[in-house]
Every structure is written in structure tokens, then in C-alpha cells.
Design a protein around this motif. Sequence first.
Motif, PDB file in Angstrom:
ATOM      1  N   GLU A 114       0.828  -1.203   0.000  1.00  0.00           N
ATOM      2  CA  GLU A 114       0.000   0.000   0.000  1.00  0.00           C
ATOM      3  C   GLU A 114       0.865   1.257   0.000  1.00  0.00           C
ATOM      4  N   ARG A 115       1.966   1.227   0.760  1.00  0.00           N
ATOM      5  CA  ARG A 115       2.848   2.391   0.813  1.00  0.00           C
ATOM      6  C   ARG A 115       3.511   2.648  -0.542  1.00  0.00           C
ATOM      7  N   SER A 116       3.985   1.568  -1.179  1.00  0.00           N
ATOM      8  CA  SER A 116       4.693   1.734  -2.454  1.00  0.00           C
ATOM      9  C   SER A 116       3.750   1.773  -3.649  1.00  0.00           C
ATOM     10  N   ARG A 117       2.500   1.304  -3.416  1.00  0.00           N
ATOM     11  CA  ARG A 117       1.507   1.197  -4.494  1.00  0.00           C
ATOM     12  C   ARG A 117       2.074   0.404  -5.679  1.00  0.00           C
ATOM     13  N   CYS A 118       2.817  -0.635  -5.347  1.00  0.00           N
ATOM     14  CA  CYS A 118       3.475  -1.418  -6.391  1.00  0.00           C
ATOM     15  C   CYS A 118       3.517  -2.890  -5.990  1.00  0.00           C
ATOM     16  N   PHE A 119       2.892  -3.756  -6.799  1.00  0.00           N
ATOM     17  CA  PHE A 119       2.967  -5.194  -6.575  1.00  0.00           C
ATOM     18  C   PHE A 119       4.237  -5.718  -7.241  1.00  0.00           C
ATOM     19  N   CYS A 120       5.374  -5.265  -6.746  1.00  0.00           N
ATOM     20  CA  CYS A 120       6.646  -5.595  -7.377  1.00  0.00           C
ATOM     21  C   CYS A 120       7.735  -5.655  -6.303  1.00  0.00           C
ATOM     22  N   GLU A 121       8.938  -6.036  -6.735  1.00  0.00           N
ATOM     23  CA  GLU A 121      10.021  -6.219  -5.774  1.00  0.00           C
ATOM     24  C   GLU A 121      10.444  -4.927  -5.086  1.00  0.00           C
ATOM     25  N   GLU A 122      10.086  -3.790  -5.661  1.00  0.00           N
ATOM     26  CA  GLU A 122      10.431  -2.517  -5.018  1.00  0.00           C
ATOM     27  C   GLU A 122       9.771  -2.368  -3.649  1.00  0.00           C
ATOM     28  N   SER A 123       8.647  -3.091  -3.444  1.00  0.00           N
ATOM     29  CA  SER A 123       7.945  -3.012  -2.163  1.00  0.00           C
ATOM     30  C   SER A 123       8.391  -4.105  -1.192  1.00  0.00           C
ATOM     31  N   ALA A 124       9.351  -4.949  -1.625  1.00  0.00           N
ATOM     32  CA  ALA A 124       9.748  -6.108  -0.832  1.00  0.00           C
ATOM     33  C   ALA A 124      11.079  -5.904  -0.133  1.00  0.00           C
ATOM     34  N   THR A 125      11.288  -6.706   0.917  1.00  0.00           N
ATOM     35  CA  THR A 125      12.543  -6.709   1.668  1.00  0.00           C
ATOM     36  C   THR A 125      13.000  -8.154   1.845  1.00  0.00           C
ATOM     37  N   ALA A 126      14.253  -8.335   2.275  1.00  0.00           N
ATOM     38  CA  ALA A 126      14.770  -9.686   2.516  1.00  0.00           C
ATOM     39  C   ALA A 126      13.884 -10.395   3.538  1.00  0.00           C
ATOM     40  N   PHE A 127      13.699 -11.688   3.331  1.00  0.00           N
ATOM     41  CA  PHE A 127      12.758 -12.424   4.181  1.00  0.00           C
ATOM     42  C   PHE A 127      13.166 -12.390   5.648  1.00  0.00           C
ATOM     43  N   ALA A 128      12.167 -12.174   6.483  1.00  0.00           N
ATOM     44  CA  ALA A 128      12.265 -12.335   7.930  1.00  0.00           C
ATOM     45  C   ALA A 128      10.879 -12.776   8.377  1.00  0.00           C
ATOM     46  N   PRO A 129      10.764 -13.565   9.443  1.00  0.00           N
ATOM     47  CA  PRO A 129       9.439 -13.987   9.909  1.00  0.00           C
ATOM     48  C   PRO A 129       8.483 -12.801  10.012  1.00  0.00           C
ATOM     49  N   LEU A 130       7.275 -13.004   9.494  1.00  0.00           N
ATOM     50  CA  LEU A 130       6.340 -11.888   9.361  1.00  0.00           C
ATOM     51  C   LEU A 130       4.932 -12.346   9.744  1.00  0.00           C
ATOM     52  N   ASP A 131       4.221 -11.501  10.503  1.00  0.00           N
ATOM     53  CA  ASP A 131       2.844 -11.803  10.887  1.00  0.00           C
ATOM     54  C   ASP A 131       1.894 -11.452   9.752  1.00  0.00           C
ATOM     55  N   VAL A 132       0.927 -12.334   9.512  1.00  0.00           N
ATOM     56  CA  VAL A 132      -0.091 -12.109   8.486  1.00  0.00           C
ATOM     57  C   VAL A 132      -1.446 -12.234   9.168  1.00  0.00           C
ATOM     58  N   GLY A 133      -2.173 -11.154   9.231  1.00  0.00           N
ATOM     59  CA  GLY A 133      -3.466 -11.158   9.906  1.00  0.00           C
ATOM     60  C   GLY A 133      -4.530 -11.900   9.127  1.00  0.00           C
ATOM     61  N   ALA A 134      -5.652 -12.153   9.777  1.00  0.00           N
ATOM     62  CA  ALA A 134      -6.782 -12.817   9.120  1.00  0.00           C
ATOM     63  C   ALA A 134      -7.263 -11.970   7.954  1.00  0.00           C
ATOM     64  N   GLY A 135      -7.404 -12.607   6.792  1.00  0.00           N
ATOM     65  CA  GLY A 135      -7.871 -11.911   5.598  1.00  0.00           C
ATOM     66  C   GLY A 135      -6.794 -11.165   4.841  1.00  0.00           C
ATOM     67  N   GLU A 136      -5.536 -11.249   5.295  1.00  0.00           N
ATOM     68  CA  GLU A 136      -4.450 -10.520   4.646  1.00  0.00           C
ATOM     69  C   GLU A 136      -3.608 -11.427   3.756  1.00  0.00           C
ATOM     70  N   ASP A 137      -2.847 -10.803   2.843  1.00  0.00           N
ATOM     71  CA  ASP A 137      -1.951 -11.516   1.938  1.00  0.00           C
ATOM     72  C   ASP A 137      -0.505 -11.141   2.233  1.00  0.00           C
ATOM     73  N   LEU A 138       0.386 -12.074   1.940  1.00  0.00           N
ATOM     74  CA  LEU A 138       1.823 -11.824   2.002  1.00  0.00           C
ATOM     75  C   LEU A 138       2.395 -12.095   0.620  1.00  0.00           C
ATOM     76  N   LEU A 139       3.042 -11.092   0.045  1.00  0.00           N
ATOM     77  CA  LEU A 139       3.664 -11.260  -1.272  1.00  0.00           C
ATOM     78  C   LEU A 139       5.058 -11.848  -1.109  1.00  0.00           C
ATOM     79  N   ILE A 140       5.373 -12.843  -1.935  1.00  0.00           N
ATOM     80  CA  ILE A 140       6.669 -13.507  -1.871  1.00  0.00           C
ATOM     81  C   ILE A 140       7.293 -13.527  -3.266  1.00  0.00           C
ATOM     82  N   PHE A 141       8.549 -13.122  -3.328  1.00  0.00           N
ATOM     83  CA  PHE A 141       9.318 -13.191  -4.574  1.00  0.00           C
ATOM     84  C   PHE A 141      10.423 -14.206  -4.354  1.00  0.00           C
ATOM     85  N   LEU A 142      10.284 -15.340  -5.021  1.00  0.00           N
ATOM     86  CA  LEU A 142      11.193 -16.461  -4.827  1.00  0.00           C
ATOM     87  C   LEU A 142      12.189 -16.510  -5.984  1.00  0.00           C
TER      88      LEU A 142
END
Length: 203
Positions: A114-142
Amino acid sequence: MTDAPTPVRTSRRRMWLAVALVGLIALGVSAWQVTARSHTLDHGAFGGAARGGTSYVAADYEEIRHPFQAGARHVIAFSVHNPGPLPVRVTGIPDESLIYDIEKVLVADAAAVERSRCFCEESATAFAPLDVGAGEDLLIFLHITLEERPWEACGRAWFKTIPVRFSVLGTGRQQRVPLGYAMGFQVPGTDCTVVGTSSYYEN
């Protein structure tokens, strides 16, 4: 006039109360374990296959197929959806495939997108354990590298899911989360209208 409770009656009453309390605690723990172990993740609304793939529509799914070249690097973009009702903590993407090795994992939660308004790697960071709330999505670039495999010409390998480690209510879980499509790789050949006899499928 009623008789005063005797020490024996009081002791029995306390014993039964203790038994009932232990039973309630055991029931609560059992329900908690069942809830944690029955919680499942799903694929989210966002996803995309590596560039250069060709779409093949099967009876019940779509396969995005790429040329198989040992050592070739690809990026698989997909999202993990937590349908709830509990929050989860995504703790890792295990490197278990016989088709590819994982080189790098990047993640972005809904707030980052939402902050970056971009469904791309520019909005991503190196993986670290992350909480995902009910009804939410986590984007993963593998970021993956294809392994050296002895496939014959036109031989094919594909998968529809990615293993994801997560925890619910402190209980560790691992599930193969669907991509929403199949990711396929085929060894080049002179005529691959008929798939080669060597093939490998990971769920």
C-alpha cells in the motif's frame, strides 16, 4: 439445623473440583491444538510466473511453461493468503525441491504494498518472519536456480505449490500452498508437441 460439612466431605468436594478443572484445561488445550493444526493457508489474488513462459490451459488449471536450462535463474512471484480467523506468522520457505534451488526470498506485506503502491520487488525486503493477519496476503518473490537434471529432450518438470512454514497459536506448521497455476519447465527438443517420457511433478 443442618450438619456442618465434615473434613471428609470437604476433601472429596475439593478433589472433584480439581478433577473438573483438570478436565476443562485438557479440553481447552485439545481444542486449541485442533484449531492450530486445522488452520490452512491459500493462494492470494496476486501472482505471476517468470518471464518468457508460455501458457497452456489444461482441464482444471493453467500451466506457465518455460524452457528448462540447468543453472537458469527465475523469479516466481506469488502471494500467500491467510483466510483466518486466526493470525499466522510465516517463518520460512524450505528449500526442498528437486527441480530448483532457492537463491533468495523477498517478502512484502499488505502495508508495504500500500505504501509503495506497487505489486513488485520494489515493495519487498529480505525475508524475515512476518505476521499475516486474518484476511491478509503476504507477497513472496522467490529467486530460484534450476538444478541439473538428466531429463531427455522434451522431458518436463512442473509444480503447483510452494512449501511454506508458519505458526498458529505458537504451533509450528508446514503446508504446500497452491500457486493458483502450475509452473512448468520443458527441455528443448526438435518436436515437443508430444511431451517426452521423462517427467517429474512436485504436487
